[in-house]
Design a protein around this motif. Structure first.
Motif, mmCIF file in Angstrom:
data_model
loop_
_atom_site.group_PDB
_atom_site.id
_atom_site.type_symbol
_atom_site.label_atom_id
_atom_site.label_comp_id
_atom_site.label_asym_id
_atom_site.label_seq_id
_atom_site.Cartn_x
_atom_site.Cartn_y
_atom_site.Cartn_z
ATOM 1 N N PHE A 147 7.628 -6.335 -1.417
ATOM 2 C CA PHE A 147 6.752 -5.480 -0.611
ATOM 3 C C PHE A 147 6.953 -4.046 -1.088
ATOM 4 C CE2 PHE A 147 5.706 -3.607 3.742
ATOM 5 C CZ PHE A 147 4.364 -3.942 3.691
ATOM 6 N N ASP A 148 6.039 -3.554 -1.901
ATOM 7 C CA ASP A 148 6.171 -2.267 -2.562
ATOM 8 C C ASP A 148 5.309 -1.234 -1.844
ATOM 9 O OD1 ASP A 148 6.693 -0.226 -4.304
ATOM 10 O OD2 ASP A 148 5.598 -1.080 -5.999
ATOM 11 N N ILE A 149 5.950 -0.344 -1.090
ATOM 12 C CA ILE A 149 5.238 0.641 -0.282
ATOM 13 C C ILE A 149 5.860 2.022 -0.481
ATOM 14 C CG2 ILE A 149 4.548 -1.038 1.463
ATOM 15 C CD1 ILE A 149 6.834 -0.009 3.231
ATOM 16 N N HIS A 150 5.193 3.044 0.026
ATOM 17 C CA HIS A 150 5.793 4.368 0.068
ATOM 18 C C HIS A 150 6.544 4.543 1.374
ATOM 19 C CE1 HIS A 150 6.237 8.633 0.870
ATOM 20 N NE2 HIS A 150 6.132 8.856 -0.438
ATOM 21 N N GLY A 151 5.826 4.355 2.491
ATOM 22 C CA GLY A 151 6.462 4.456 3.795
ATOM 23 C C GLY A 151 6.016 5.635 4.623
ATOM 24 N N ALA A 152 5.092 6.463 4.090
ATOM 25 C CA ALA A 152 4.629 7.629 4.849
ATOM 26 C C ALA A 152 3.112 7.640 4.978
ATOM 27 C CB ALA A 152 5.115 8.918 4.196
ATOM 28 N N MET A 153 2.534 6.446 5.102
ATOM 29 C CA MET A 153 1.090 6.352 5.313
ATOM 30 C C MET A 153 0.762 6.623 6.781
ATOM 31 S SD MET A 153 -1.529 3.186 4.473
ATOM 32 C CE MET A 153 -0.335 1.941 4.961
ATOM 33 N N ASP A 170 2.485 3.739 12.967
ATOM 34 C CA ASP A 170 3.329 2.854 12.173
ATOM 35 C C ASP A 170 2.530 1.866 11.321
ATOM 36 O OD1 ASP A 170 5.600 1.631 11.149
ATOM 37 O OD2 ASP A 170 5.910 0.364 12.918
ATOM 38 N N PRO A 171 1.707 2.370 10.402
ATOM 39 C CA PRO A 171 0.883 1.458 9.590
ATOM 40 C C PRO A 171 1.693 0.460 8.759
ATOM 41 C CG PRO A 171 0.082 3.701 9.406
ATOM 42 C CD PRO A 171 1.391 3.780 10.121
ATOM 43 N N GLU A 172 2.820 0.915 8.169
ATOM 44 C CA GLU A 172 3.612 -0.021 7.362
ATOM 45 C C GLU A 172 4.218 -1.120 8.222
ATOM 46 O OE1 GLU A 172 3.326 3.656 4.837
ATOM 47 O OE2 GLU A 172 3.744 3.275 6.952
ATOM 48 N N GLY A 173 4.584 -0.785 9.453
ATOM 49 C CA GLY A 173 5.066 -1.816 10.368
ATOM 50 C C GLY A 173 3.962 -2.792 10.728
ATOM 51 N N ILE A 176 0.872 -1.181 0.000
ATOM 52 C CA ILE A 176 0.000 0.000 0.000
ATOM 53 C C ILE A 176 0.904 1.224 0.000
ATOM 54 C CG2 ILE A 176 -1.788 1.302 1.209
ATOM 55 C CD1 ILE A 176 -2.662 -1.275 2.567
ATOM 56 N N GLY A 177 0.628 2.174 -0.880
ATOM 57 C CA GLY A 177 1.476 3.353 -0.971
ATOM 58 C C GLY A 177 0.695 4.656 -0.954
ATOM 59 N N ILE A 178 1.020 5.508 0.016
ATOM 60 C CA ILE A 178 0.440 6.860 0.098
ATOM 61 C C ILE A 178 1.285 7.675 1.068
ATOM 62 C CG2 ILE A 178 -1.172 6.205 1.943
ATOM 63 C CD1 ILE A 178 -3.139 8.299 0.871
ATOM 64 N N GLU A 179 1.392 8.986 0.816
ATOM 65 C CA GLU A 179 1.892 9.950 1.795
ATOM 66 C C GLU A 179 0.675 10.586 2.445
ATOM 67 O OE1 GLU A 179 5.913 12.211 0.504
ATOM 68 O OE2 GLU A 179 4.301 12.369 -0.944
ATOM 69 N N SER A 180 0.644 10.614 3.770
ATOM 70 C CA SER A 180 -0.539 11.124 4.468
ATOM 71 C C SER A 180 -0.154 12.219 5.450
ATOM 72 C CB SER A 180 -1.230 9.996 5.243
ATOM 73 O OG SER A 180 -1.545 8.915 4.409
ATOM 74 N N SER A 181 -0.649 13.412 5.219
ATOM 75 C CA SER A 181 -0.388 14.514 6.140
ATOM 76 C C SER A 181 -1.391 14.503 7.288
ATOM 77 C CB SER A 181 -0.486 15.853 5.410
ATOM 78 O OG SER A 181 -0.451 16.930 6.334
ATOM 79 N N THR A 182 -0.873 14.485 8.513
ATOM 80 C CA THR A 182 -1.758 14.593 9.675
ATOM 81 C C THR A 182 -2.067 16.055 9.999
ATOM 82 O OG1 THR A 182 0.089 14.594 11.258
ATOM 83 C CG2 THR A 182 -0.844 12.454 10.650
ATOM 84 N N PHE A 183 -1.465 16.979 9.235
ATOM 85 C CA PHE A 183 -1.747 18.401 9.421
ATOM 86 C C PHE A 183 -2.789 18.899 8.427
ATOM 87 C CE2 PHE A 183 2.667 17.866 10.954
ATOM 88 C CZ PHE A 183 2.450 18.199 12.280
ATOM 89 N N SER A 184 -3.357 17.991 7.668
ATOM 90 C CA SER A 184 -4.434 18.316 6.735
ATOM 91 C C SER A 184 -5.744 17.764 7.277
ATOM 92 C CB SER A 184 -4.144 17.686 5.363
ATOM 93 O OG SER A 184 -5.284 17.759 4.526
ATOM 94 N N PRO A 185 -6.853 18.470 7.091
ATOM 95 C CA PRO A 185 -8.145 17.943 7.545
ATOM 96 C C PRO A 185 -8.690 16.853 6.627
ATOM 97 C CG PRO A 185 -8.455 20.056 6.476
ATOM 98 C CD PRO A 185 -6.966 19.838 6.564
ATOM 99 N N ALA A 186 -8.036 16.635 5.502
ATOM 100 C CA ALA A 186 -8.518 15.634 4.546
ATOM 101 C C ALA A 186 -8.386 14.229 5.110
ATOM 102 C CB ALA A 186 -7.739 15.740 3.234
ATOM 103 N N VAL A 189 -2.205 -8.125 -4.196
ATOM 104 C CA VAL A 189 -2.955 -6.871 -4.275
ATOM 105 C C VAL A 189 -2.017 -5.718 -3.956
ATOM 106 C CG1 VAL A 189 -4.824 -5.490 -3.266
ATOM 107 C CG2 VAL A 189 -5.152 -7.946 -3.621
ATOM 108 N N THR A 190 -2.103 -4.652 -4.746
ATOM 109 C CA THR A 190 -1.417 -3.406 -4.410
ATOM 110 C C THR A 190 -2.437 -2.270 -4.435
ATOM 111 O OG1 THR A 190 -0.810 -2.952 -6.720
ATOM 112 C CG2 THR A 190 0.792 -4.162 -5.366
ATOM 113 N N ALA A 191 -2.189 -1.265 -3.610
ATOM 114 C CA ALA A 191 -3.067 -0.095 -3.552
ATOM 115 C C ALA A 191 -2.198 1.150 -3.507
ATOM 116 C CB ALA A 191 -3.973 -0.160 -2.326
#
Length: 521
Positions: A119-125, A132-135, A33-43, A82-84
């Motif tokens: 294991f193909d990930i981004h690392g900043a989900m 630690d979602p990737e962990g 699963i790959g995504i960068e996720s900002s916790t400083f965004s309300p999204a 599966v990849t996302a």
């Protein structure tokens, strides 16, 4: 039917190879699963935010080395699960995360056993309510595939490597370039190392070294186009060739998530303990020694300062990065603050003013009206601030439909609304604008424009090569480049450059347990 036939053919040739006296081909899964996720965004990011691929469709993500007929395809029995993947955004909802994890685990169970797993990930989900979602993900994958499977992890250099992720990854690497022009090269290196360890019978590396470095920087200060990141990653390449070392990597971490795991990390894997330790400590020392030399990849300023400079400049096109709401770093992409200011400036009030292209702002309301009105018609509608209205409200634009495009995989429908001398790209859904074709298919000519403002951080290669000049505007948003303005509460402190006068940290190696011994809780 095609997928079943493909797998049947792969199994047939694997059996034929074994019958002919050759060792059986390794069985390798692909997941991530790959995504960068900002916790400083309300999204918030949901399942709908992701492009989910299953089975043979996953091969299309690796056109340079896993396409049909490539040598890699004949070296293993490939069992993609599966990849996302998603555009960067806000934190992933727990429901969405659990849904996608369920897809992956269910698929993996169907084709057990595996010799290896890519294991193909981004690392900043970031996931709501879960550190630690990737962990967490790799641990749950490990419970399914078992301790004997060699897992090779490929990441973005702006990802985060927790000890748990390090323990369950047998091989691990990340990009060495920012912008990430080596993304596919890195994934291929990850797969090649996995195949070599399986084909040679060497199995898992004997040693894994992990060194945390208390540095947390945005990509716009760590571009490998310039020093000191350029020299640091050149040394990564050199160190990785050391006898006894399999791979070396440096992660910058992701600064727009307030989590304890977010900081710089060095990891080295190999079979000779002294070589692995020396390599890891050398890179960590280099990283720390240049901590004060990281600067923005372009001159910075307020949006007002950047526009003043661009308007008076004789260099065209003059690019300005609207950096605080960069959708490719985790911004909501719909902050109207910058566009509101641009439209308030008198220079742009008539079509005789400097030609400015603004890319882009979501505005489903405006898109609907543009579709009804058609190209050339007058329209008035609201855009932006549906997700992030903290800095400015939805913006009312009154203009003319200059052009439209339907069917973009990210934006859906795009419309260019001309108001004065400003050409605003309005989208049905948020989209980053990185390539010249993104503009020209809308009948826009960025090379002939006076000013191009893009919601982006550092310019991607095509835009970088197009610019005559460039400034990075320090604008507000969920990925504010001025880290001192972010309300950090949970990252480890002290942290450079958020904190000043930090004492020298302990940069000695922490030896990582083998996945054979690591706990699965």
């Amino acid at each position: 039917m095609f997928k079943r036939t493909m797998y049947a053919c792969t199994a047939f040739f694997a059996a034929l190879s074994s019958f002919a006296g050759n060792p059986p081909l390794p069985r390798i899964a692909i997941a991530g699963i790959g995504i960068e996720s900002s916790t400083f965004s309300p999204a918030l990011s949901t399942v709908a935010s992701f492009t989910i691929k299953r089975g043979a469709e996953i091969f299309t993500s690796y056109p340079t080395f896993l396409q049909s007929g490539s040598p890699y395809r004949s070296r293993a029995v490939w069992l993609p699960a599966v990849t996302a993947r998603s555009l960067p955004g806000g934190a992933v909802t727990r429901e969405a995360y659990e849904t996608m994890v369920g897809y992956i685990l269910d698929s993996l169970r169907k084709n057990l056993p595996y010799d290896g797993l890519f294991f193909d990930i981004h690392g900043a989900m970031s996931v709501v309510g879960l550190d630690d979602p990737e962990g967490d993900l790799i641990t749950r994958v490990r419970k399914v595939v078992g301790s004997k499977t060699i897992i090779s992890t490929s990441m973005d250099l702006h990802g985060n490597v927790s000890m748990r992720l390090a323990e369950q990854s047998d091989l691990i690497t990340c990009y060495r370039m920012a912008p990430h022009e080596d993304a596919l090269e890195t994934k291929q290196r990850s797969v090649e190392q996995l195949l070599q360890r399986l084909e040679s019978g060497k199995g898992k590396p004997k040693y894994k070294a992990w060194v945390p470095v208390p540095i947390l920087l945005p990509g716009e200060q760590t571009s490998t186009r310039i020093e000191p990141a350029k020299g640091l990653y050149e040394e990564v390449r050199t160190v990785a060739k050391t006898p006894g070392v399999i791979e070396a990597a440096v992660w910058m971490g992701y600064p727009w998530a307030d989590e304890p795991r977010n900081h710089g990390v060095v990891m080295v894997t190999g079979d000779e303990k002294s070589a692995v330790a020396a390599a890891a400590e050398k890179l960590a020392s280099h990283f720390w020694s240049v901590r004060s030399q990281f600067h923005f990849v372009a001159p910075t300023g307020s949006l007002e300062q950047c526009l003043d400079t661009a308007v008076s400049s004789q260099k065209h096109p003059f690019f300005i990065s609207d950096s605080g709401d960069n959708p490719t770093a985790g911004g909501a992409g719909d902050v109207t603050w910058s566009l509101q200011y641009i439209l308030s400036r008198k220079e742009f009030n008539t079509n005789k003013g400097p030609v400015l292209i603004y890319a882009s702002i979501p505005g489903p309301d405006m898109i609907e009206k543009a579709l009804q009105a058609g190209v050339g018609a007058k329209v008035k509608g609201f855009v932006g601030a549906a997700v992030d209205s903290r800095y400015a409200p939805p913006l009312l634009i009154d203009g003319t439909v200059y052009s439209m495009y339907k069917g973009d995989p990210d934006a859906g429908v795009e419309a260019v609304i001309q108001t004065g001398s400003v050409y605003v790209i309005v989208t049905q859904k948020r989209k980053p604008y990185h390539k010249e074709a993104d503009f020209t298919r809308l009948n826009l000519q960025p090379r002939k424009a006076d000013i191009v403002v893009v919601k982006i951080g550092y310019l991607e290669p095509e835009l970088y090569n197009m610019k005559a000049d460039w400034l990075l505007a320090l604008t507000p948003g969920g990925v504010d480049q001025d880290l001192a303005r972010l309300p950090y509460k949970r990252i480890e402190r002290p942290m450079c450059p958020v904190d000043k006068n930090i004492p020298n940290p302990d940069l000695s190696v922490r030896w990582v347990e083998s996945s054979d011994e690591a706990r699965l809780d």
